[in-house]
Design an enzyme around this catalytic site. Structure first.
Site, PDB file in Angstrom:
ATOM      1  CG  ASP A  18      -2.209   0.834   0.892  1.00 15.18           C
ATOM      2  OD1 ASP A  18      -2.160   1.650  -0.054  1.00 15.18           O
ATOM      3  OD2 ASP A  18      -3.230   0.682   1.579  1.00 15.18           O
TER       4      ASP A  18
HETATM    5  C1  BGC Z   1      -5.108   3.080   0.024  1.00  9.33           C
HETATM    6  C2  BGC Z   1      -5.267   2.000  -1.008  1.00  9.33           C
HETATM    7  C3  BGC Z   1      -5.160   2.592  -2.391  1.00  9.33           C
HETATM    8  C4  BGC Z   1      -3.849   3.321  -2.508  1.00  9.33           C
HETATM    9  C5  BGC Z   1      -3.608   3.911  -3.883  1.00  9.33           C
HETATM   10  C6  BGC Z   1      -3.900   3.962  -0.213  1.00  9.33           C
HETATM   11  O1  BGC Z   1      -3.861   5.070   0.600  1.00  9.33           O
HETATM   12  O2  BGC Z   1      -5.012   2.482   1.293  1.00  9.33           O
HETATM   13  O3  BGC Z   1      -6.479   1.341  -0.842  1.00  9.33           O
HETATM   14  O4  BGC Z   1      -5.273   1.575  -3.353  1.00  9.33           O
HETATM   15  O5  BGC Z   1      -3.839   4.378  -1.561  1.00  9.33           O
HETATM   16  O6  BGC Z   1      -4.411   4.970  -4.149  1.00  9.33           O
END
Ligand code: BGC
Length: 784
Positions: A305
């Protein structure tokens, strides 16, 4: 023929091609003097493995590390971003994938940098959070789950993939398959709710919807099961907080939707932000190696993530960023999202012998394989197609599917005196901050969905539907920000309400009160909404609440005093029309809650499949005090899991069983006759729950094991059958073997998780379905 860097150069050697001796997809190398030459590779049709091995053998360490680097474009940010000129990095071959970049033109432009300006011309992979639609936005995921309509959910993901892929996207960061039983956690809106069985079925539908049957088709995208794992149990419902749970809880509740995603062929996994039992998910060997790779045999790639490798430092697991990179790679993380830890530190870690080149190669291979499977080595621009983009985005069929998906997601929580459906002859007072707010229609994580012009509000839909014949008196009335205290809008709202036959409230949470970093401690109506509702109640007119939120809310006063409540989540681009369809009875609501609604925040976590305890509270029992209960609240939820009304009514017959004895290899059939006893056609979600009465470890009071959505005309009856096998009864025993134990079971069939319509049966002999070996083996030391 499509023209890639590979094919262009290869086919510029026209004679060789003519003789069949060229490989149109062979990588090219740029020599130190700038001359390009064809790299000798086996022809692509001899197989992906050979092609990729050949490519890897030509890559420098920097080029390899570049493939592991996922960088956000500066188009759209979801968190702290690094101040880098991403275009320069792409040209330098330091980026393997880009996210938050879309439109055919923009992705083509970026792709060109990689294909035409880097030494090997390896195409970029474009990712994006296409969660509940790309341009045409469907209801938020929790809302879609409330439809219990797997076909519709799959169709929604299909539309999202079709639109996104036409705008150059290859990969979506979805489905989010985190189970959550804590509505304080804002991200409960992104998942499928609290239940394991329902979440598994929805995870499969979404993976199939996004990926289709053929990854080389240009209307499919790679899916990504996230956030692995147990993120939904963030302590106290506070986002990014730690999770600490038993092995049993992990395996029984939190892992199954991930396993189902692997079985459905999901291409990638995203690690979670949280610490799980002392080891953050992004450096968790047990999750990433022992379970995902070894036990489940997952062969796709794992991405972190957003900056979650970097976060190993504040977690207190890594001393510094190089150490964080070492831990993550050794745990089995292939791609670094946005943190740039791999790109900055893997070379020095390799030199120091902290990671091996074989590990890096493995990660590179997994990423290149997906690029290959998408057909990007044949034509890196195949998804960046202006014409397809113009044809696909906001296509009429997509808008129609979004409207239908939205109607299916609504849950009728209350409807006294049949106040709904409304009649067009009634004048209405439309009141509330969510009645005419486009920005609030589509919820969080709405990808490239337009928030300012496309979404249809309830007010717009009512005006369009009712025309000049019905009087609509509109007033915003109340504020919905936490800080709102100003009641100056009340007078206008009360005046509007006085003129109308029915008061229609559109209230709930502002769209960004759910989603990431949107935890709440109070689940009541924010701002002055409650106070306004109470003022309007004094007028003694029929009152209907259209509730919009991304989580269960504590709405006790509304439940007690209003006539009707329709939960519409955040309904998407066509949300207003869909709500109007239901309010006026063109569509009979059939949604059922995928998550329990508490009466009070203090009841959380509250979910239907809890354990019984040794002192279950029995209100009718002789003794009340020393029971598992609260002094100041009922144990019961406001609305149970699986609950939802219809404009018609349904009667269930008693449950009948084909036999009360289930043999290990056999099956029994449970049946009920469902009758539509009301005055219009409607759909009912018939739900099957099973309870293992006594086992070697205590089991929940009941667990969902099946459901069917049945349409019945007025007065019509149908026999609904479920087949039950020993596999439906299995659980992890004390030794973590997966077993179904002989003994007595209760089986319930009804309209929600509180049904008492039951029969009993016996499993004649125990069955071991899986041994614990792979679960309990010692944690691996990382990829060798
Ligand atoms: C979130 C994810 C997301 C990623 C990319 C993160 O802050 O937890 O779910 O896919 O950002 O945008």
């Amino acid at each position: 023929m499509t023209f890639t860097k590979y094919s262009k150069i290869a086919c510029s050697v026209a004679m060789a091609c003519a003789l069949g001796a060229c490989n149109p997809t062979a990588p090219v190398e740029t020599t130190a003097t700038g001359q390009q030459q064809i790299v000798t590779l086996p022809p692509q049709n001899t197989g992906m493995d050979q092609f990729i091995s050949g490519l890897i053998s030509k890559m420098t360490l920097e080029e390899k590390v570049g493939q592991l680097h996922l960088l956000s474009s500066d188009w759209d940010k979801t968190g702290p971003t690094l101040s880098v000129d991403y275009q320069q990095q792409i040209k330098a071959g330091k980026v393997g994938a880009v996210f938050n970049a879309y439109t055919a033109n923009f992705t083509r432009e970026l792709q060109k940098l990689a294909v035409e300006q880097t030494r090997l011309g390896i195409p970029l992979l474009f990712g994006y959070d296409v969660i509940h639609g790309h341009r045409t936005i469907f209801p938020i995921s929790l809302g879609e789950a409330a439809s219990w309509d797997l076909q519709s959910i799959q169709a929604g993901a299909r539309v999202a993939a079709t639109e996104a892929s036409a705008e150059g996207i290859h990969w979506t960061f979805a489905p989010m398959v985190d189970i959550s039983r804590d509505p304080r956690w804002g991200r409960i809106s992104e998942g499928s709710g609290e239940d394991v069985y329902l979440s598994i079925e929805i995870a499969k539908a979404r993976v199939h919807g996004f990926q289709g049957d053929d990854l080389t088709a240009t209307d499919t995208v790679l899916a990504c099961a996230k956030h692995y794992a147990a993120y939904g149990q963030a302590q106290a419902g506070r986002d990014y907080h730690s999770t600490d749970m038993s092995e049993r809880e992990l395996w029984e509740t939190y892992l199954p939707p991930f396993k189902a995603s692997v079985d459905a062929g999901v291409a990638s996994f995203m690690t979670a932000f949280n610490d799980l039992n002392g080891v953050p998910a992004t450096a968790n060997n047990y999750l990433l190696q022992d379970i995902l790779r070894q036990r489940w045999g997952f062969s796709g790639f794992v991405v972190t993530d957003y900056t979650s490798i970097n976060e190993l430092v504040p977690h207190g697991l890594a001393e510094d960023l190089p150490h964080a990179g070492q831990l993550a790679l050794n745990a089995g993380v292939d791609m670094d999202m946005q943190g740039a830890v791999y790109s900055k530190h893997l070379p020095e870690l390799l030199k120091a012998g902290k990671v091996s080149e074989a590990q890096i190669d493995k990660a590179v291979r997994r990423i290149l394989e997906m690029k290959y499977k998408l057909g990007l080595f044949e034509d890196p621009y195949r998804y960046s197609d202006e014409q397809r983009q113009a044809e696909q985005v906001y296509k009429a069929e997509h808008l129609a599917a979004a409207r239908d998906g939205a109607r299916k997601s609504f849950v009728l929580l209350k409807n006294d005196n049949k106040v709904l459906p409304l009649s067009p002859t009634q004048s209405i007072a439309l009141i509330g901050p969510l009645a005419d707010s486009k920005a609030d229609m589509i919820g969080s994580w709405s990808a490239a969905g337009d928030r300012s012009s496309k979404p249809v509000t309830l007010r717009e839909a009512l005006v369009a539907r009712l025309g000049a014949d019905t009087q609509i008196h509109y007033a915003k009335g109340a504020g919905y920000e936490f800080t709102d205290t100003d009641q100056s809008g009340f007078a206008e709202a009360i005046a509007a309400a006085k003129k109308a036959d029915v008061i229609l409230l559109a209230m709930g949470e502002k769209w960004d009160m759910t989603g990431e970093a949107a935890s709440r401690v109070d689940l009541g109506f924010p701002g002055t909404q409650d106070a306004l509702m109470q003022e309007l109640k004094k007028l003694d007119k029929p009152m209907v609440l259209v509730l919009m939120s991304g989580r269960p809310m504590t709405i006790n006063w509304a439940d007690e005093h209003l006539d009707s409540i329709l939960h519409t989540w955040y309904a998407g681009t066509q949300g207003g029309h869909a709500i109007a369809d239901v309010l006026y009875g063109d569509y009979n609501p059939a949604g059922k809650l995928p998550v329990t609604f508490p009466r009070h925040v203090g009841q959380i976590p509250i979910y239907y499949n809890m354990k019984n305890t040794g002192r279950p509270y029995e209100p009718e029992g002789p003794e009340q005090k020393y029971r598992s209960r609260y002094l100041d609240s009922s144990n019961q939820p406001l609305y149970p899991f699986g609950y939802g009304l219809s404009y018609t009514s349904f009667a269930y017959s008693a449950v009948t069983l084909s036999s009360t004895q289930l043999k290990p290899e056999g099956e029994i059939t449970a049946s009920v006759t469902l009758t539509n006893t009301g005055d219009r056609a409607g759909e009912e979600v018939v739900q099957l729950y099973i309870q293992d009465k006594t086992a070697s470890v205590t089991r929940p009071v009941r667990e969902l094991k099946g459901f069917q959505k049945i349409m019945l005309g007025k007065g019509e009856s149908k026999t609904v059958q479920f087949r039950i096998k020993a596999t439906d009864l299995a659980f992890y025993n004390l030794g973590m073997d997966y077993v179904a134990e002989a003994g007595e079971f209760n089986l319930f069939i009804g309209n929600d998780s509180s049904t008492s319509n039951k029969a009993a049966f016996w499993l004649t002999d125990s069955v071991q379905l899986q041994s614990a070996m792979a679960i309990t083996q010692p944690q691996s030391k990382g990829i060798q």
